[in-house]
Design a protein around this motif. Structure first.
Motif, PDB file in Angstrom:
ATOM      1  N   GLU A 160      14.380  -1.372   4.628  1.00  0.00           N
ATOM      2  CA  GLU A 160      15.669  -0.317   4.227  1.00  0.00           C
ATOM      3  C   GLU A 160      16.620  -1.658   4.063  1.00  0.00           C
ATOM      4  O   GLU A 160      16.438  -2.324   4.337  1.00  0.00           O
ATOM      5  CB  GLU A 160      15.839   0.681   5.514  1.00  0.00           C
TER       6      GLU A 160
ATOM      7  N   ASP B 119       8.014   0.039   3.779  1.00  0.00           N
ATOM      8  CA  ASP B 119       9.059   0.005   3.258  1.00  0.00           C
ATOM      9  C   ASP B 119      10.137  -0.035   3.822  1.00  0.00           C
ATOM     10  O   ASP B 119      10.127  -0.367   4.693  1.00  0.00           O
ATOM     11  CB  ASP B 119       9.383   1.201   3.308  1.00  0.00           C
TER      12      ASP B 119
ATOM     13  N   SER C  97       8.057  -4.423  -2.668  1.00  0.00           N
ATOM     14  CA  SER C  97       7.626  -2.848  -2.930  1.00  0.00           C
ATOM     15  C   SER C  97       7.592  -2.739  -2.013  1.00  0.00           C
ATOM     16  O   SER C  97       6.634  -1.172  -1.800  1.00  0.00           O
ATOM     17  CB  SER C  97       5.691  -3.463  -3.826  1.00  0.00           C
ATOM     18  N   GLY C  98       7.275  -3.022  -0.801  1.00  0.00           N
ATOM     19  CA  GLY C  98       7.079  -2.479   0.721  1.00  0.00           C
ATOM     20  C   GLY C  98       5.269  -2.773   1.066  1.00  0.00           C
ATOM     21  O   GLY C  98       4.924  -2.180   1.828  1.00  0.00           O
TER      22      GLY C  98
END
Length: 510
Positions: free
Chosen positions: A363, A361, A355-356
């Motif tokens: 990638e 975040d 979910s970060g």
């Protein structure tokens, strides 16, 4: 005759008519039993002493045994409370007697299970009747606890306590029985002659020192002789626990495969443990029968819950995800989601990272893992414990397939010498497709379940903001350890029944 100081001391303390134990001689000469034992075997080699060995059993009270000796066995306290309440004349509710006997926690079940076994009375539907003719003062197990504590725990224990009673106390973990070798010393005729002729302490040097070498005196001194074949006390030095060895190797392998390690809280909100995994709030596995629920604090603060993610997860539960999504049509409330539990799996960490919320975040491509403890209200058996270690892992990348998942497991387990992993289709609320993993035990040749895996469903990934495939798994560290050590019971590895001899000698093979 000249002999080393320890041998002279043992000769002088030994007798030609009465055998003396190593421990008694050690007390007399103010040396450790190990030193005396070594000297005695050296003297036996010279024909001056005989060493007699005899296996004996010793019995000692455990901490629980000591407590019950002082406070009385739970069943005895329960019986006496029943007699004082007059239940030999009429039955009384069990709860009333439990309080009167001062029983608490596991003592209640212990008292109830032994009350009828020993003929103290009967329990029928919660009503207790006591046998007025029973004699708790003659309780064989209570008497045995006193006898052992008062000195009958040595070699003569079976003269005071019968085997059946000892077996019962051992099953109740109230005593510990140990086998030991008792050694006794006796002077030979040659030893007596040597003592009469006179024995002097030899001026010997036990070890080479820098001073001896630099001065050159080493060439003129007499060094102490050592019998490398002499029996000596067993030494069990510290070593890394079998599970820790296995966990460290798991981390080495996964890092070598390009993974990074996750960490996070053992106590977490049901939101991270279950809701983010698309587990319905009325799922049976989310009840207190399967989870350990905290009472203080009971909930995570609302401020610590990411409100936008909470809304997306709630929508996935209620409405589903995508055009064909349908959700669960079952109640979903944020109050339940905020409830605090001991995590039942480390997938709660995966949810935080995907979910970060943990690292920001991420990638693709990404590979993450953890080897952490989890807690479940399982029934204890050869492959289940209430707390154990889970090897969590996941890979985020484009166009992942089941073959990628199976290939990852094949590569991972081959690093431990384990081949022939078998896969069985399975259902999880959070992965589709899903597979259980099985490995063959090297000793029993049985297939045992070693993990669960699959590819996360859109209902899990979309609320988290992940728009590519993620394959994930949870593997059991203890069961991997069983495969690489040959242990047949998970309780041999850790817990109150751990096999210390196994842990001291087991080899982790990979």
């Amino acid at each position: 005759m000249q002999l080393p100081a320890a041998q002279v001391a043992v000769l002088e303390a030994a007798s030609a008519t009465d055998e003396r134990t190593v421990e008694a001689v050690a007390d007399d000469v103010d040396e450790s039993p190990t030193v005396v034992t070594r000297a005695a075997f050296e003297l036996q080699e010279e024909g001056l002493l005989t060493v007699t060995e005899q296996a004996e059993e010793t019995v000692s009270l455990t901490e629980e045994g000591e407590t019950y000796r002082e406070d009385a066995l739970p069943e005895v306290r329960f019986y006496r409370a029943a007699v004082e309440a007059g239940v030999d004349e009429e039955s009384v509710e069990m709860g009333q007697l439990v309080d009167a006997a001062g029983l608490d926690g596991p003592e209640v079940q212990i008292a109830l299970s032994n009350f009828a076994r020993k003929g103290y009375g009967t329990i029928d539907g919660g009503a207790v009747s006591a046998d007025a003719t029973a004699d708790p003062d003659a309780d064989a197990e209570a008497t045995a606890l006193d006898a052992i504590a008062e000195g009958a725990g040595g070699a003569n224990v079976t003269e005071s306590v019968d085997d059946e009673t000892l077996d019962a106390l051992e099953r109740r973990s109230l005593v510990v029985r140990e086998e030991r070798t008792a050694r006794s010393l006796l002077l030979t005729d040659a030893g007596v002659t040597a003592m009469m002729e006179g024995v002097r302490v030899a001026e010997t040097v036990a070890q080479v020192t820098p001073e001896l070498l630099t001065s050159g005196e080493w060439a003129d001194v007499e060094f102490t002789e050592y019998n490398v074949e002499a029996d000596a006390e067993a030494v069990t030095p510290a070593r890394k626990h079998v599970l820790r060895q296995t966990a460290d190797r798991v981390k080495e392998v996964l890092v070598g495969m390009g993974f990074q390690e996750m960490d996070g809280p053992h106590v977490d909100a049901e939101f991270w443990i279950n809701d983010c995994l698309f587990m319905p709030q009325d799922h049976p596995a989310r009840t207190h029968w399967d989870q350990f629920v905290l009472s203080d604090p009971a909930e995570m603060d609302e401020a610590d819950m990411p409100s936008d993610l909470v809304d997306r997860v709630a929508r996935a539960h209620r409405e589903g995800v995508g055009e064909d999504g349908d959700g669960y049509h079952s109640p979903w409330t944020e109050d339940v989601a905020r409830g605090l539990d001991l995590r039942g799996h480390t997938t709660s960490l995966s949810m935080r990272y995907l979910s970060g919320h943990a690292e920001g975040d991420l990638e693709p491509p990404q590979r993450w893992f953890s080897v952490e403890k989890v807690y479940r209200n399982d029934t204890l058996d050869a492959t289940h414990l209430l707390e154990f270690f889970q090897i969590e892992g996941w890979v985020m990348a484009e166009d992942l397939s089941v073959r990628d998942l199976m290939g990852t497991f094949t590569e991972f387990y081959e690093q431990f010498g384990i081949t022939g992993i078998e896969f069985k289709p399975h259902y999880n609320p959070y992965t589709e497709p899903s597979f259980e993993l099985f490995g063959r035990h090297p000793v029993t040749d049985e297939l045992i379940e070693i993990g669960n895996s699959g590819i996360f469903r859109p209902e899990v990934l979309e609320p988290l903001g992940v728009d590519c495939e993620v394959m994930a798994w949870g593997l059991a560290l203890e069961r991997l350890a069983m495969l690489v050590t040959g242990a047949e019971d998970i309780r041999d590895l850790h817990g109150t029944l751990a096999d210390l001899d196994f842990l001291r000698n087991a080899e982790v093979i990979y």
